[in-house]
Scaffold this motif. Structure first.
Motif, short mmCIF file in Angstrom:
data_model
loop_
_atom_site.label_atom_id
_atom_site.label_comp_id
_atom_site.label_asym_id
_atom_site.label_seq_id
_atom_site.Cartn_x
_atom_site.Cartn_y
_atom_site.Cartn_z
N PHE A 147 0.61 -1.03 0.11
CA PHE A 147 0.10 0.17 -0.03
C PHE A 147 0.83 1.28 0.05
N HIS A 148 2.26 1.15 0.14
CA HIS A 148 2.81 2.27 0.48
C HIS A 148 4.47 2.41 -0.04
N LYS A 149 4.78 1.49 -0.81
CA LYS A 149 6.19 1.23 -1.42
C LYS A 149 6.12 0.24 -2.58
N GLU A 150 6.86 0.83 -3.37
CA GLU A 150 7.09 -0.01 -4.71
C GLU A 150 5.82 -0.54 -5.45
N TYR A 191 11.26 -1.15 -9.97
CA TYR A 191 12.03 -1.65 -8.89
C TYR A 191 13.67 -0.84 -8.98
N ARG A 192 14.02 -1.06 -10.53
CA ARG A 192 15.21 -0.64 -10.59
C ARG A 192 15.49 1.03 -10.65
N LYS A 193 14.33 1.59 -11.19
CA LYS A 193 14.20 2.98 -11.39
C LYS A 193 13.61 3.74 -10.13
N ASN A 194 13.36 2.96 -8.97
CA ASN A 194 12.54 3.29 -7.80
C ASN A 194 11.73 3.93 -8.03
N TRP A 195 10.75 3.62 -9.10
CA TRP A 195 9.24 4.28 -9.25
C TRP A 195 8.46 4.18 -8.10
N LYS A 196 7.83 4.98 -7.76
CA LYS A 196 6.65 4.95 -6.81
C LYS A 196 5.57 5.62 -7.23
N LEU A 197 4.25 5.01 -6.71
CA LEU A 197 3.14 5.94 -6.98
C LEU A 197 3.10 7.21 -6.12
N PRO A 198 2.37 8.35 -6.36
CA PRO A 198 2.45 9.33 -5.49
C PRO A 198 1.69 8.82 -4.22
N ALA A 199 2.29 9.27 -3.10
CA ALA A 199 1.59 9.18 -1.75
C ALA A 199 0.72 10.22 -1.65
N LEU A 200 -0.34 10.13 -0.72
CA LEU A 200 -1.49 11.21 -0.67
C LEU A 200 -1.38 11.77 0.77
N SER B 20 -14.67 6.97 4.23
CA SER B 20 -14.12 6.64 5.22
C SER B 20 -13.02 6.01 5.32
N GLY B 21 -12.70 5.11 4.28
CA GLY B 21 -11.79 4.37 4.05
C GLY B 21 -10.69 5.16 3.46
N VAL B 22 -11.12 5.82 2.43
CA VAL B 22 -9.96 6.51 1.74
C VAL B 22 -9.36 7.68 2.64
N TYR B 23 -10.13 8.50 3.67
CA TYR B 23 -9.73 9.30 4.64
C TYR B 23 -8.77 8.69 5.48
N SER B 24 -9.16 7.52 5.96
CA SER B 24 -8.32 6.98 6.94
C SER B 24 -6.76 6.44 6.37
N ALA B 25 -7.00 6.11 5.04
CA ALA B 25 -5.79 5.73 4.46
C ALA B 25 -4.94 6.73 4.13
N MET B 26 -5.43 8.00 3.81
CA MET B 26 -4.47 9.15 3.28
C MET B 26 -3.95 9.65 4.52
N GLN B 27 -4.66 9.49 5.75
CA GLN B 27 -3.83 9.97 7.04
C GLN B 27 -2.49 8.96 7.26
N LYS B 28 -2.37 7.83 6.67
CA LYS B 28 -1.31 7.07 7.00
C LYS B 28 -0.19 7.21 5.87
N LYS B 29 -0.47 8.17 4.79
CA LYS B 29 0.41 8.37 3.81
C LYS B 29 0.49 7.19 2.74
N LEU B 30 -0.45 6.58 2.64
CA LEU B 30 -0.39 5.45 1.51
C LEU B 30 -0.37 5.95 0.40
N ASP B 31 -0.02 5.01 -0.51
CA ASP B 31 0.35 5.64 -2.14
C ASP B 31 -1.42 5.63 -2.80
N ILE B 32 -1.61 6.12 -3.99
CA ILE B 32 -2.77 6.39 -4.48
C ILE B 32 -3.55 4.87 -4.69
N LEU B 33 -2.83 4.00 -5.08
CA LEU B 33 -3.52 2.56 -5.20
C LEU B 33 -3.77 2.05 -3.82
N GLY B 34 -2.76 2.14 -2.90
CA GLY B 34 -3.19 1.73 -1.52
C GLY B 34 -4.70 2.43 -1.02
N VAL B 35 -4.60 3.73 -1.12
CA VAL B 35 -5.80 4.36 -0.68
C VAL B 35 -7.14 3.93 -1.44
#
Lengths: 200, 200, 200
Positions: A147-150, A191-200, B20-35
């Motif tokens: 959910f938050h890396k890679e 992985y090689r290029k260290n791409w990540k999705l934007p965090a929110l 409610s899920g999206v808000y909670s996930a954004m507070q944990k700095k997940l990436d967009i797909l994680g959210v």
């Protein structure tokens, strides 16, 4: 894809997933049985959740013992030779990426066989590829890496979309192979290029 | 309750749960797909667990795509307009309470349709209403809010009991509507008055 | 084992598992309903996961209400008399060990009835005995005790192996009884002697 090739890739993927579980568990100082159980859950968790959601029970690993045997052997070997296996990091990463691709395609196919909508099949493929790692992280009390890396689930989703773009024109074998290669390549390059999705 | 009304409430509830899920996930700095995934799990988790427990597979969201489409659209809109959506807190809370009531009643009905005991149906209703939030909290590595803050499951259980007290005398539509209103009202009043169950 | 004896042991085991869940939950300052839910999950979690994996749905506790009634009564009594119940620590530990043995054997038998391989049956027995505690720990945001403290799953696995070594020669009743006693004894002796598996 020829069945024998696909069976080999599935075993390599299972090995890589098991090792990833075993390594994560060893970092948390679990006991030997705890480490083996986490290895199992990482390797079979995704397929198990998929099977339960579509009602394909008893779940696959209960009906075909290849998986459990490979996992048990891999876990024990990894524990015995933990230092040496650390030297094969690159190889393991490649197996893991291959496994991700193949597991996703297997999930897609099970969804199709159950008559589900393509969008649902893509979700099932992603669950098959990624949710073993989610189970591992929950049991080890982390927020799932997914959910938050890679780039991980992203690769599965793109591969799934490619699968459905090709399946009606290219035939089953080629479509499968292309989808596995797409997923695997995205995972490796990201992985090689260290791409990540934007965090929110 | 008329089917069309119930369908509208279900969609409003799905929207509120996703947000409610999206808000909670954004507070944990997940990436967009994680959210987005946490949004999905929050909205469909309760119904999915219910379906798996009673063997209603493939689970509902795989067979009726209204849910996934609403969730995906809601998650994206919430991410894009996160600040503005914060202004609709009260509206969202009302949707959430409505959704809780309706999801619970849907769970009750699925239990009845499966021929289960009323007590089990109340449990299934509560699971449907509340366990999406439990899944959200587990994935985000919290102790589920359900277990130590605010009146949530209590409202579902009381609503379930009311349902079975009325169903034999009042007819299906009225019973459903009363149960939804009871759950929704308890939730709203408890929140306003800051009612809590005693901690142990 | 005579059915009536096995039913009594199952109830004692359910009581012990519920109390263990209730105690853990009270240490985290959950509210009263949260505590009861954790009691339920601890007592029925293992059997529920087993049932879902083999497709035995609606899961057992939905079809036979003895379990839920015993759990609810136990949870309430434990909450009311929490200090006094603390005095029965040794008794509770013995119930817990007995329950572990019996739950494991029940899991084995359900696997056999589903026509599964003995190795899978041992896994199912272990899941039935141990995974209620895993669910409890996940919900309370711990790394499951199973993975890093005390001999627990090990006892189930050894008991399962003993079961399959005896079942063809000794008859069902004796085999069951021996397996329960083996599991129960290993658990008790390991606890007394503070045996642990090696950490990695």
């Amino acid at each position: 894809m020829p069945n024998s090739l696909s069976a080999i890739i599935e075993i390599l993927g299972t090995i890589a997933f098991t090792i990833s579980g075993v390594y994560s568990a060893m970092q948390k100082k679990l006991d030997i049985l705890g480490v083996i159980i986490i290895g199992f859950v990482t390797a079979i968790g995704g397929g198990t959740i998929r099977d339960v959601l579509i009602g394909h029970t008893p779940v696959t690993w209960m009906q075909d013992l290849t998986g459990p045997v490979v996992i048990l052997a891999t876990a024990i070997i990894t524990i015995l030779f933990k230092k040496r296996i650390g030297n094969f990091k690159v190889t393991l990463f490649l197996f893991d990426a291959l496994g991700l691709g193949l597991f996703t395609v297997i999930g897609l196919q099970k969804g199709l066989a159950a008559g589900l909508h393509p969008g649902v099949c893509v979700a099932l493929g992603t669950i098959t590829g990624c949710f073993g790692g989610v189970c591992r992280d929950i049991l080890l009390n982390h927020i799932p890496v997914l959910f938050h890396k890679e780039i991980y689930a992203t690769a599965c989703i793109i591969g799934g979309v490619v699968y459905f773009m090709l399946i009606n024109t290219c035939g089953k074998s080629i479509t499968e192979m292309v989808a596995v290669i797409v997923i695997c390549s995205i995972r490796i390059i990201a992985y090689r290029k260290n791409w990540k999705l934007p965090a929110l």
